[in-house]
Design a protein around this motif. Structure first.
Motif, PDB file in Angstrom:
ATOM      1  N   LEU A  99      16.392   6.653  -5.253  1.00 59.36           N
ATOM      2  CA  LEU A  99      16.088   5.219  -5.244  1.00 59.36           C
ATOM      3  C   LEU A  99      16.920   4.485  -6.291  1.00 59.36           C
ATOM      4  O   LEU A  99      17.309   3.340  -6.080  1.00 59.36           O
TER       5      LEU A  99
ATOM      6  N   LYS B  50      12.846  -1.594  -9.339  1.00 63.00           N
ATOM      7  CA  LYS B  50      11.984  -0.721  -8.539  1.00 63.00           C
ATOM      8  C   LYS B  50      10.767  -1.492  -8.049  1.00 63.00           C
ATOM      9  O   LYS B  50      10.292  -1.265  -6.931  1.00 63.00           O
ATOM     10  N   GLY B  51      10.269  -2.401  -8.863  1.00 65.99           N
ATOM     11  CA  GLY B  51       9.126  -3.212  -8.451  1.00 65.99           C
ATOM     12  C   GLY B  51       9.429  -4.018  -7.194  1.00 65.99           C
ATOM     13  O   GLY B  51       8.603  -4.115  -6.288  1.00 65.99           O
TER      14      GLY B  51
ATOM     15  N   LEU C 130      11.680  -3.256  -4.935  1.00 65.55           N
ATOM     16  CA  LEU C 130      11.794  -2.313  -3.830  1.00 65.55           C
ATOM     17  C   LEU C 130      10.412  -1.901  -3.329  1.00 65.55           C
ATOM     18  O   LEU C 130      10.157  -1.888  -2.130  1.00 65.55           O
ATOM     19  N   TYR C 131       9.524  -1.594  -4.262  1.00 67.31           N
ATOM     20  CA  TYR C 131       8.178  -1.166  -3.881  1.00 67.31           C
ATOM     21  C   TYR C 131       7.353  -2.303  -3.287  1.00 67.31           C
ATOM     22  O   TYR C 131       6.342  -2.056  -2.649  1.00 67.31           O
ATOM     23  N   HIS C 132       7.782  -3.512  -3.466  1.00 62.95           N
ATOM     24  CA  HIS C 132       7.114  -4.636  -2.812  1.00 62.95           C
ATOM     25  C   HIS C 132       7.331  -4.565  -1.290  1.00 62.95           C
ATOM     26  O   HIS C 132       6.480  -4.992  -0.517  1.00 62.95           O
TER      27      HIS C 132
ATOM     28  N   ARG D 289       6.942   1.550   0.597  1.00 63.08           N
ATOM     29  CA  ARG D 289       6.011   2.389  -0.172  1.00 63.08           C
ATOM     30  C   ARG D 289       6.750   3.411  -1.030  1.00 63.08           C
ATOM     31  O   ARG D 289       6.336   3.722  -2.142  1.00 63.08           O
ATOM     32  N   ASP D 290       7.842   3.946  -0.468  1.00 64.06           N
ATOM     33  CA  ASP D 290       8.581   5.000  -1.159  1.00 64.06           C
ATOM     34  C   ASP D 290       9.940   5.174  -0.468  1.00 64.06           C
ATOM     35  O   ASP D 290      10.276   4.427   0.451  1.00 64.06           O
ATOM     36  N   LYS D 291      10.685   6.171  -0.909  1.00 61.27           N
ATOM     37  CA  LYS D 291      12.011   6.419  -0.345  1.00 61.27           C
ATOM     38  C   LYS D 291      11.918   6.757   1.144  1.00 61.27           C
ATOM     39  O   LYS D 291      12.751   6.320   1.944  1.00 61.27           O
TER      40      LYS D 291
ATOM     41  N   ASP E  49       9.742   5.653   3.278  1.00 59.14           N
ATOM     42  CA  ASP E  49       9.494   4.402   3.997  1.00 59.14           C
ATOM     43  C   ASP E  49      10.794   3.598   4.132  1.00 59.14           C
ATOM     44  O   ASP E  49      11.056   3.000   5.178  1.00 59.14           O
TER      45      ASP E  49
END
Length: 177
Positions: free
Chosen positions: A16, A27-28, A30-32, A35-37, A39
């Motif tokens: 990531l 990263k925040g 991206l996670y918005h 869910r994860d790599k 996803d």
């Protein structure tokens, strides 16, 4: 950016942090969206599948008749799945990263949907035998995927050419003359 990285290096060799470095996000952020790599990979797979399906649909629509449209769809899938990004993302990594059900659902919405539409159109026009449409779709799509997988290991051009000849002959066998 993620698509380019996954295509070039494969899912396992992309972090990531690699993806984030290329797009200057946190990263925040991206996670918005993911869910994860895994996803994120799923979203990339959907994008690639949608592009391939749109290309196949356009080729089929441009053909002169329903039977030639079906053949154009199959040739386009063979050509598009051989491209390095599709080969890596769709044919190699997807089945190793996602569950069979996830891959099948994505395939159902893209490749199989286009194939099913063109088979149905050819059947309705009387151009091919009115065998079970779902079975026909699955057999032809399976032949395409197996040809691409077989060609991905060795003698790619020769195997793709041989596979395409066989697939076209299978379609000719379905034709109502």
């Amino acid at each position: 950016m993620a698509q380019d990285l996954f295509a070039a290096r494969g899912y396992v060799d992309v972090s990531l942090d690699d993806v984030l470095a290329g797009v200057h996000l946190t990263k925040g952020a991206l996670y918005h969206h993911f869910r994860d790599k895994k996803d994120l990979f799923r979203a990339v797979l959907v994008t690639v599948q949608a592009r391939i399906a749109a290309s196949a649909r356009a080729a089929g629509d441009a053909a002169g008749d329903p039977f030639q449209g079906l053949k154009a769809v199959c040739r386009t899938f063979l050509r598009e799945l051989r491209k390095p990004d599709a080969m890596r993302i769709v044919c190699r990594d997807a089945g190793a990263i996602l569950t069979w059900a996830e891959c099948a659902d994505i395939d159902q919405q893209h490749m199989l949907a286009v194939m099913r539409d063109f088979i149905g159109t050819a059947q309705a026009a009387g151009a091919i035998a009115t065998l079970d449409r779902e079975a026909t779709t699955r057999v032809i799509a399976g032949a395409i995927y197996q040809t691409v997988e077989w060609a991905s290991h060795d003698q790619a051009e020769g195997r793709m050419a041989a596979g395409e000849i066989v697939i076209m002959r299978l379609l000719d066998g379905l034709a109502n003359d």
